[in-house]
Each structure stands twice: as structure tokens, then as C-alpha cells.
Write a protein that holds these residues in place. Structure first.
Motif, PDB file in Angstrom:
ATOM      1  N   TYR A   1       1.019  -1.226   0.063  1.00 25.89           N
ATOM      2  CA  TYR A   1       0.056  -0.042   0.014  1.00 25.89           C
ATOM      3  C   TYR A   1       1.012   1.234  -0.008  1.00 25.89           C
ATOM      4  O   TYR A   1       2.003   1.269   0.316  1.00 25.89           O
ATOM      5  CB  TYR A   1      -0.975   0.163   1.111  1.00 25.89           C
ATOM      6  CG  TYR A   1      -0.371   0.010   2.473  1.00 25.89           C
ATOM      7  CD1 TYR A   1       0.065   1.238   3.294  1.00 25.89           C
ATOM      8  CD2 TYR A   1       0.314  -1.105   3.005  1.00 25.89           C
ATOM      9  CE1 TYR A   1       0.781   1.436   4.340  1.00 25.89           C
ATOM     10  CE2 TYR A   1       0.871  -1.101   4.439  1.00 25.89           C
ATOM     11  CZ  TYR A   1       1.130   0.253   5.145  1.00 25.89           C
ATOM     12  OH  TYR A   1       1.742   0.178   6.227  1.00 25.89           O
ATOM     13  N   ARG A   2       0.481   2.359  -0.474  1.00 29.36           N
ATOM     14  CA  ARG A   2       1.155   3.568  -0.536  1.00 29.36           C
ATOM     15  C   ARG A   2       1.364   4.129   1.120  1.00 29.36           C
ATOM     16  O   ARG A   2       0.352   4.106   1.571  1.00 29.36           O
ATOM     17  CB  ARG A   2       0.380   4.642  -1.075  1.00 29.36           C
ATOM     18  CG  ARG A   2       0.392   4.335  -2.764  1.00 29.36           C
ATOM     19  CD  ARG A   2      -0.280   5.472  -3.670  1.00 29.36           C
ATOM     20  NE  ARG A   2       0.038   5.179  -4.928  1.00 29.36           N
ATOM     21  CZ  ARG A   2      -0.746   4.467  -5.699  1.00 29.36           C
ATOM     22  NH1 ARG A   2      -1.793   4.028  -5.228  1.00 29.36           N
ATOM     23  NH2 ARG A   2      -0.353   4.287  -7.087  1.00 29.36           N
ATOM     24  N   SER A   3       2.488   4.320   1.388  1.00 29.24           N
ATOM     25  CA  SER A   3       2.966   4.431   2.675  1.00 29.24           C
ATOM     26  C   SER A   3       2.008   5.665   3.557  1.00 29.24           C
ATOM     27  O   SER A   3       1.739   6.484   2.843  1.00 29.24           O
ATOM     28  CB  SER A   3       4.340   5.058   2.572  1.00 29.24           C
ATOM     29  OG  SER A   3       4.882   5.059   4.098  1.00 29.24           O
ATOM     30  N   VAL A   4       1.760   5.424   4.610  1.00 28.11           N
ATOM     31  CA  VAL A   4       1.084   6.272   5.524  1.00 28.11           C
ATOM     32  C   VAL A   4       1.901   6.712   6.793  1.00 28.11           C
ATOM     33  O   VAL A   4       2.115   5.720   7.530  1.00 28.11           O
ATOM     34  CB  VAL A   4      -0.339   5.666   5.674  1.00 28.11           C
ATOM     35  CG1 VAL A   4      -1.189   6.789   6.902  1.00 28.11           C
ATOM     36  CG2 VAL A   4      -1.270   5.166   4.542  1.00 28.11           C
ATOM     37  N   LEU A   5       2.076   7.843   7.187  1.00 24.09           N
ATOM     38  CA  LEU A   5       2.856   8.231   8.296  1.00 24.09           C
ATOM     39  C   LEU A   5       2.345   7.624   9.603  1.00 24.09           C
ATOM     40  O   LEU A   5       2.964   7.149  10.303  1.00 24.09           O
ATOM     41  CB  LEU A   5       2.996   9.622   8.034  1.00 24.09           C
ATOM     42  CG  LEU A   5       3.947  10.483   9.254  1.00 24.09           C
ATOM     43  CD1 LEU A   5       5.226   9.962   9.045  1.00 24.09           C
ATOM     44  CD2 LEU A   5       3.793  11.895   9.165  1.00 24.09           C
ATOM     45  N   GLU A   6       1.190   7.738   9.754  1.00 21.16           N
ATOM     46  CA  GLU A   6       0.428   7.511  10.988  1.00 21.16           C
ATOM     47  C   GLU A   6       0.730   6.138  11.376  1.00 21.16           C
ATOM     48  O   GLU A   6       1.184   5.722  12.174  1.00 21.16           O
ATOM     49  CB  GLU A   6      -1.030   7.749  10.985  1.00 21.16           C
ATOM     50  CG  GLU A   6      -1.658   7.442  12.316  1.00 21.16           C
ATOM     51  CD  GLU A   6      -3.234   7.778  12.344  1.00 21.16           C
ATOM     52  OE1 GLU A   6      -3.702   8.150  13.403  1.00 21.16           O
ATOM     53  OE2 GLU A   6      -3.710   7.732  11.260  1.00 21.16           O
ATOM     54  N   ILE A   7       0.471   5.279  10.412  1.00 25.63           N
ATOM     55  CA  ILE A   7       0.746   3.676  10.498  1.00 25.63           C
ATOM     56  C   ILE A   7       2.225   3.461  10.722  1.00 25.63           C
ATOM     57  O   ILE A   7       2.490   2.782  11.595  1.00 25.63           O
ATOM     58  CB  ILE A   7       0.237   2.849   9.338  1.00 25.63           C
ATOM     59  CG1 ILE A   7      -1.152   2.998   9.166  1.00 25.63           C
ATOM     60  CG2 ILE A   7       0.804   1.396   9.379  1.00 25.63           C
ATOM     61  CD1 ILE A   7      -1.610   2.311   7.860  1.00 25.63           C
ATOM     62  N   ASN A   8       3.046   4.246  10.006  1.00 25.52           N
ATOM     63  CA  ASN A   8       4.607   3.984   9.987  1.00 25.52           C
ATOM     64  C   ASN A   8       5.025   4.227  11.602  1.00 25.52           C
ATOM     65  O   ASN A   8       5.801   3.594  12.136  1.00 25.52           O
ATOM     66  CB  ASN A   8       5.179   4.673   9.039  1.00 25.52           C
ATOM     67  CG  ASN A   8       5.127   4.253   7.659  1.00 25.52           C
ATOM     68  OD1 ASN A   8       4.651   3.262   7.499  1.00 25.52           O
ATOM     69  ND2 ASN A   8       5.308   5.440   6.679  1.00 25.52           N
ATOM     70  N   ARG A   9       4.412   5.320  12.133  1.00 21.63           N
ATOM     71  CA  ARG A   9       4.748   5.614  13.265  1.00 21.63           C
ATOM     72  C   ARG A   9       4.477   4.813  14.269  1.00 21.63           C
ATOM     73  O   ARG A   9       5.220   4.136  15.503  1.00 21.63           O
ATOM     74  CB  ARG A   9       4.237   7.108  13.791  1.00 21.63           C
ATOM     75  CG  ARG A   9       4.918   8.384  13.080  1.00 21.63           C
ATOM     76  CD  ARG A   9       4.115   9.455  13.495  1.00 21.63           C
ATOM     77  NE  ARG A   9       4.741  10.833  12.788  1.00 21.63           N
ATOM     78  CZ  ARG A   9       4.188  11.756  12.502  1.00 21.63           C
ATOM     79  NH1 ARG A   9       3.150  12.035  13.295  1.00 21.63           N
ATOM     80  NH2 ARG A   9       5.122  12.817  12.158  1.00 21.63           N
TER      81      ARG A   9
END
Length: 412
Positions: free
Chosen positions: A151-159
Motif C-alpha cells: 500500500y502507499r505508505s501512511v505516516l500514521e501507520i509507520n509511526r
């Protein structure tokens, strides 16, 4: 919006996880699978390839083979090899290969998202390859090999993921091939809710690897809907096991080609024909892999060449513009006579993980000419899938491979 749910996982106990974890069932032939299971009776390949439990004269598609897989899974759950988590959860799964890390979220994706196109595909599937996994899933009541989604990277999930990785993992081991595996569990309701809602804001996920496993899981789910008098849509068969990775962490390796002969041409005539569409440069005996899109390596008569596609061969079309298409449409097809690479016995495909020396080796053994490729990018994969198109066969090779047996999703 993508439905990505936590699930109640069946997973190996901590002491035996490294023994249980196995490469995907389809990377082995029967002989290789039997060798692995003979050396490691705890390898999940024993269940994923249950024909290994029988003599060679037993048909790998016999009913007794699938029944054996179901019986072994039940036995391993009863003897403590596997345990059932008490609550639904997400899992963080990190793989480290040669110092490069990629981390995904283990969860269940919706079969309805697959049917509606929220989960996007870039390959066709073949029914005969699906049937085996359909019977395996249906007989064992379990999905044992996760589908690799991007999926296209999501900052909130990454954190959230990075915060969880600072805690003690459930599993932490390095497999025989040198790839490290770490797993964390996320079960607190607040974080679970944030992850689920974050995916609901994502318009699409993409199958990177596992098209046949995904199609099989979906067909089992649809079959069970027909068999269930009143289904709510929340039954476990409505979802399939997946690991979802952000696109900026993924690496695609090239999928190289080797061809048996020059289609009746002499080496000189072949090289002459190439010059119509490519700038051909001899680069000597040192193995050559292209460093940019639109360029190919070629190995012929113990010499490496650089082939640079002329502008006339390039295309803005998401499929025709792929390097694998440029090579097929302008060289392999019209010059070497490889009409359909899916069925032509004169061509073979070599995953980039095996290196360029494997191309030289094949040309010394049973092939005449080899082509090293520049890898397809994850952006190209997304573009093809977004356009509702399909890539040519053998366009992508993802590494590292997800292990089977670390996460099992029971259908009831």
C-alpha cells in the motif's frame, strides 16, 4: 477504503518458531520439499506440502494428502507446537535481508475488497494452480500462507509500527538463509482501532506476491457463503491472511531471461537484427546488469553486451513501457520467436536473487543467450494495477520471501 482486520492467530510457540517457519510451498518441487521435511520434521512445509508424508506413488492431489495436512495441523495444535491467541490482534512482521529491513502488518483482508477491486491485481491466475490451494484451505479450515500486499505508505501507520518495534518481540530469529525475522503483537484496543481506521482511509491495496493464494482463499470464502444458510459477512471465511507493507520499504529484484537458441540465426545475424531497435555495445567478460530503465544486459558466446532501447521502442503505456514488455515485444518475440513466454519451452526465467553468474551457468549448460533485466519498480506495478491492466508473466521478483507457519488464520 481497505478493510484490514485483526484476527485470532494460531502461531508456533516461541521455542519452536524458527523450526516451524518455512519458505512458501511453491518455491520447491516435490523432491526438494521431501528433502526439507526429512531434515526438519517441524518445518511447516510438512503441512503446506503434505504429499511429503507419502511415498512417491501417491498422487499429490489425492484426498488423503489434504486430509493428512488437516490431521497434522490439528495434532500440532494439540501437542503445543501451535497455540491459539486469546484475543484478536494485529502483528508486526519485520524481515531483514543483507542489512535492509522491511516491516509489514499481519492482518486479515476482505474477500469483498478482492471482488470489488479495492485489492488490486497485476497478474492473471491459472485455475489448475488455484485448485491445489483451494483444497488445502478448505480441508484444513485454515489459511497458512500469507498474501503479500502493498500500500502507499501512511505516516500514521509507520509511526505506530516503529513505536511497537522498540518493545520486546514475540519472535526474533535468523533463518538458515541469513534472513532475520522479528514479530510483535498489537492487541490493545486503542491501537487496534487506530490501525483499522487508518486502513479504511486507504483507497486500495495491491497484491505484490501470492495471486494464486489470494484467488484460492477468495473462492473458498465464496463457496462457504453459498453453503451457509445465513451468513453475516463477519465469519472468518470472509477474510484472508495477509501481510501489508508500505511501498517505500519494498525491493523488487529483476526477473532475468534465458533462451535455448537463436531461432535459426547465426550470432552475427542475430546481433545485426538487434541493432534495428537497440544500441548494442560489447562490455567484455565481466557480468553486466543494467543500471537504468530501458537498458538490458545480454550474454552470448561468453561475452556480455549492453542493449539500450532506442526511443522508438519506448511507450508511455503502463504495460508496453515496462522493460519486460520492451524486451518481449521487440526482441524475444519478433527475433527469437518466443510468441507466448508463458508456455514456450525455449525460454526460462531466473529470479534476480540467483545472480548474474546463474545466467552464465545456464548458457554453458542448456541455453544459448541470456538477458539481465533492470527491475520493475513498485510504482510501475501500482500504475499497471490502477489502470486495470496486467503485467507480462515473470515481471517481478520480491525478496525476502514471507515465511509460512508463523501466522495461521482459522476459518472457523
Amino acid at each position: 477504503m481497505a478493510i484490514v482486520k485483526p484476527f485470532q492467530c494460531v502461531r508456533p510457540n516461541k521455542e519452536e518458531a524458527s523450526l516451524v517457519a518455512a519458505l512458501p510451498y511453491d518455491v520447491y518441487n516435490r523432491k526438494e520439499a521431501c528433502q526439507v521435511t526429512a531434515e526438519n520434521p517441524k518445518s511447516f512445509l510438512n503441512i503446506d506440502r503434505p504429499e511429503t508424508q507419502f511415498s512417491q506413488d501417491v498422487d499429490i492431489y489425492d484426498d488423503c494428502v489434504y486430509e493428512k495436512a488437516a490431521a497434522m495441523l490439528k495434532d500440532w495444535m494439540q501437542d503445543g507446537t501451535f497455540e491459539l491467541d486469546s484475543t484478536k490482534a494485529y502483528y508486526i512482521y519485520e524481515l531483514i535481508m543483507e542489512g535492509r529491513s522491511q516491516t509489514g502488518i499481519v492482518a486479515c483482508s476482505s474477500i469483498d475488497d478482492y471482488v470489488s477491486g479495492v485489492i488490486k491485481k497485476h497478474e492473471n491466475t491459472r485455475e489448475e494452480k488455484e485448485l491445489d490451494r483451494i483444497r488445502h484451505v478448505d480441508t484444513t479450515d485454515a489459511q497458512t500462507g500469507p498474501i503479500f500486499l502493498a500500500y502507499r505508505s501512511v505516516l500514521e501507520i509507520n509511526r505506530l509500527v516503529e513505536d511497537k518495534k522498540k518493545t520486546e518481540p514475540l519472535y526474533d530469529f535468523t533463518a538458515d538463509d541469513g534472513i532475520s525475522h522479528k514479530v510483535w503483537r498489537i492487541a490493545d484496543p486503542e491501537t487496534v482501532e487506530v490501525i483499522e481506521e487508518s486502513f479504511l482511509r486507504i483507497p486500495a491495496t495491491y497484491i505484490a506476491d501470492g495471486h494464486h493464494r489470494a484467488a484460492s482463499a477468495v473462492k473458498v470464502g465464496l463457496k462457504r457463503r453459498k453453503e451457509t444458510m445465513e451468513y453475516t459477512g463477519e465469519e472468518e471465511f470472509n477474510f484472508f491472511l495477509s501481510v501489508l507493507f508500505p511501498d517505500d520499504q519494498l525491493m523488487i529484484l529483476p526477473y532475468n531471461r534465458v533462451v535455448k537458441d537463436l531461432n535459426g540465426l547465426s550470432p552475427e545475424a542475430f546481433l545485426s537484427k538487434l541493432s534495428d531497435g537497440f544500441l548494442v555495445t560489447s562490455v567484455g567478460e565481466e557480468a553486466y546488469g543494467p543500471s537504468e530503465k530501458g537498458t538490458f544486459g545480454m550474454y552470448l558466446n561468453k561475452t556480455w553486451y549492453s542493449l539500450k532501447a532506442k526511443d522508438s521502442l519506448k511507450s508511455a503505456d503502463p504495460v508496453k513501457g515496462l522493460d519486460v514488455s520492451i524486451l518481449q515485444d521487440n526482441l524475444l518475440g519478433p527475433i527469437l520467436g518466443i510468441g507466448d513466454p508463458r508456455i514456450d519451452k525455449r525460454i526460462d526465467f531466473i529470479g534476480g536473487i540467483r545472480g548474474l553468474k546463474e545466467l552464465e551457468k545456464r548458457c554453458e549448460e542448456d541455453m544459448t543467450v541470456a538477458f539481465s533485466m533492470y527491475p520493475t519498480s513498485i510504482g510501475e506495478l501500482f500504475s499497471v494495477a490502477d489502470a486495470g491492466l496486467l503485467m507480462p508473466p515473470k515481471s517481478t521478483w520480491f525478496e525476502p520471501k514471507l515465511r509460512s507457519g508463523l501466522f495461521i488464520h482459522m476459518l472457523k
